[in-house]
Design an enzyme around this catalytic site. Structure first.
Site, PDB file in Angstrom:
ATOM      1  N   GLU A 107       0.857  -1.187   0.000  1.00  0.00           N
ATOM      2  CA  GLU A 107       0.000   0.000   0.000  1.00  0.00           C
ATOM      3  C   GLU A 107       0.887   1.229   0.000  1.00  0.00           C
ATOM      4  O   GLU A 107       1.933   1.247   0.641  1.00  0.00           O
ATOM      5  CB  GLU A 107      -0.877   0.035   1.252  1.00  0.00           C
ATOM      6  N   TYR A 119       8.055   2.418  -7.575  1.00  0.00           N
ATOM      7  CA  TYR A 119       7.436   1.096  -7.732  1.00  0.00           C
ATOM      8  C   TYR A 119       7.061   0.835  -9.192  1.00  0.00           C
ATOM      9  O   TYR A 119       7.245  -0.268  -9.704  1.00  0.00           O
ATOM     10  CB  TYR A 119       6.198   0.981  -6.831  1.00  0.00           C
TER      11      TYR A 119
HETATM   12  C1  LIG Z   1      10.363   6.626  -1.885  1.00  0.00           C
HETATM   13  C2  LIG Z   1      11.823   6.565  -1.458  1.00  0.00           C
HETATM   14  C3  LIG Z   1      12.061   5.295  -0.624  1.00  0.00           C
HETATM   15  C4  LIG Z   1      12.715   6.519  -2.716  1.00  0.00           C
HETATM   16  O1  LIG Z   1      14.049   6.299  -2.297  1.00  0.00           O
HETATM   17  P1  LIG Z   1      15.300   6.834  -3.156  1.00  0.00           P
HETATM   18  O2  LIG Z   1      16.520   6.216  -2.541  1.00  0.00           O
HETATM   19  O3  LIG Z   1      15.265   8.291  -3.271  1.00  0.00           O
HETATM   20  O4  LIG Z   1      14.952   6.179  -4.560  1.00  0.00           O
HETATM   21  P2  LIG Z   1      15.928   5.962  -5.813  1.00  0.00           P
HETATM   22  O5  LIG Z   1      17.019   6.966  -5.831  1.00  0.00           O
HETATM   23  O6  LIG Z   1      16.342   4.520  -5.823  1.00  0.00           O
HETATM   24  O7  LIG Z   1      14.946   6.247  -7.026  1.00  0.00           O
HETATM   25  C5  LIG Z   1      14.323   5.188  -7.749  1.00  0.00           C
HETATM   26  C6  LIG Z   1      13.280   5.778  -8.674  1.00  0.00           C
HETATM   27  O8  LIG Z   1      12.172   6.255  -7.911  1.00  0.00           O
HETATM   28  C7  LIG Z   1      11.618   7.398  -8.552  1.00  0.00           C
HETATM   29  N1  LIG Z   1      11.755   8.559  -7.676  1.00  0.00           N
HETATM   30  C8  LIG Z   1      12.429   8.613  -6.494  1.00  0.00           C
HETATM   31  N2  LIG Z   1      12.282   9.819  -5.916  1.00  0.00           N
HETATM   32  C9  LIG Z   1      11.498  10.545  -6.757  1.00  0.00           C
HETATM   33  C10 LIG Z   1      10.985  11.853  -6.717  1.00  0.00           C
HETATM   34  N3  LIG Z   1      11.265  12.683  -5.691  1.00  0.00           N
HETATM   35  N4  LIG Z   1      10.189  12.272  -7.734  1.00  0.00           N
HETATM   36  C11 LIG Z   1       9.910  11.444  -8.758  1.00  0.00           C
HETATM   37  N5  LIG Z   1      10.370  10.179  -8.877  1.00  0.00           N
HETATM   38  C12 LIG Z   1      11.160   9.730  -7.875  1.00  0.00           C
HETATM   39  C13 LIG Z   1      12.397   7.586  -9.849  1.00  0.00           C
HETATM   40  O9  LIG Z   1      11.768   6.782 -10.829  1.00  0.00           O
HETATM   41  C14 LIG Z   1      13.741   6.972  -9.463  1.00  0.00           C
HETATM   42  O10 LIG Z   1      14.488   6.559 -10.566  1.00  0.00           O
HETATM   43  P3  LIG Z   1      15.496   7.612 -11.299  1.00  0.00           P
HETATM   44  O11 LIG Z   1      16.260   8.324 -10.219  1.00  0.00           O
HETATM   45  O12 LIG Z   1      16.326   6.705 -12.145  1.00  0.00           O
HETATM   46  O13 LIG Z   1      14.600   8.540 -12.057  1.00  0.00           O
HETATM   47  C15 LIG Z   1      12.234   7.844  -0.632  1.00  0.00           C
HETATM   48  O14 LIG Z   1      11.814   8.998  -1.342  1.00  0.00           O
HETATM   49  C16 LIG Z   1      11.641   7.887   0.762  1.00  0.00           C
HETATM   50  O15 LIG Z   1      12.205   7.343   1.720  1.00  0.00           O
HETATM   51  N6  LIG Z   1      10.466   8.561   0.890  1.00  0.00           N
HETATM   52  C17 LIG Z   1       9.798   8.670   2.201  1.00  0.00           C
HETATM   53  C18 LIG Z   1       9.267   7.312   2.664  1.00  0.00           C
HETATM   54  C19 LIG Z   1       8.338   6.692   1.642  1.00  0.00           C
HETATM   55  O16 LIG Z   1       7.524   7.357   1.026  1.00  0.00           O
HETATM   56  N7  LIG Z   1       8.450   5.346   1.496  1.00  0.00           N
HETATM   57  C20 LIG Z   1       7.613   4.570   0.596  1.00  0.00           C
HETATM   58  C21 LIG Z   1       6.419   4.093   1.326  1.00  0.00           C
HETATM   59  S1  LIG Z   1       5.377   3.058   0.330  1.00  0.00           S
END
Ligand SMILES: CC(C)(COP(=O)(O)OP(=O)(O)OC[C@H]1O[C@@H](n2cnc3c(N)ncnc32)[C@H](O)[C@@H]1OP(=O)(O)O)[C@@H](O)C(=O)NCCC(=O)NCCS
Length: 156
Positions: A107, A119
């Site tokens: 979710e 995702y």
């Molecule tokens: C969601 C989260 C885990 C992503 O972690 P991250 O280490 O920044 O992710 P990555 O660098 O591996 O990015 C993977 C892909 O996600 C997407 N993405 C990540 N952050 C993004 C942003 N701010 N806006 C748009 N796309 C994004 C992109 O597709 C990215 O690929 P790209 O960099 O090649 O374009 C992080 O933003 C986070 O911890 N957020 C708060 C907690 C949360 O929302 N967790 C998920 C709960 S379901």
């Protein structure tokens, strides 16, 4: 992923840092006690990313028979957009396949564009919606789902 980060299984020694990561990432974070319980659930899989200063991210999921669920995933604000989230997710999916899971679901807040994009980029598709599922603030959850096969996980 940043070369200075490595992945390893989480342990109870990580609890304090995991709770801190949760507080930094979510408006309704899991507490240390909830995390301790979850790490002990049958089928639980938890993986952390770390560098020399400490944890930079973690993911928690579980496998029940052939179905898997992702329960939490977060990276620290200072280390986002460096591939750590996707690396954690890919490692978790591979571990789920190894444990016999055929599909995985999760979710996510409808408004969480970053997570939804992440995702989607590894093959998750929308499978439903739960009204008013989240608190602080009240919000619907989108249910995402993905089939799991060894070939597809390795290709992400
Ligand atoms: C969601 C989260 C885990 C992503 O972690 P991250 O280490 O920044 O992710 P990555 O660098 O591996 O990015 C993977 C892909 O996600 C997407 N993405 C990540 N952050 C993004 C942003 N701010 N806006 C748009 N796309 C994004 C992109 O597709 C990215 O690929 P790209 O960099 O090649 O374009 C992080 O933003 C986070 O911890 N957020 C708060 C907690 C949360 O929302 N967790 C998920 C709960 S379901």
């Amino acid at each position: 992923m940043a070369r200075s980060c490595r992945l390893r299984p989480a342990s109870l020694a990580d609890l304090l840092e995991l709770a801190e990561l949760e507080r930094g990432a979510f408006s309704d974070p899991w507490t240390e006690a909830q995390l301790r319980d979850a790490l002990g659930w049958p089928g639980a899989i938890a993986i952390v990313a770390e560098n020399t200063s400490g944890l930079t991210g973690y993911v928690l999921g579980r496998v029940v028979v052939d179905q898997a669920e992702i329960l939490s995933l977060a990276t620290t604000a200072a280390h986002r957009r460096r591939g750590i989230g996707r690396a954690l997710l890919t490692a978790l999916l591979a571990a789920m396949v190894e444990r016999g899971a055929h599909s995985v679901w999760l979710e996510v807040r409808i408004s969480n564009q970053a997570a939804r994009a992440m995702y989607q980029s590894v093959g998750f598709v929308a499978a439903g919606r739960r009204r008013d599922y989240y608190r602080q603030p009240l919000e619907d959850a989108l249910i995402l789902r993905r089939e799991l096969t060894a070939e597809r996980v390795n290709a992400t």
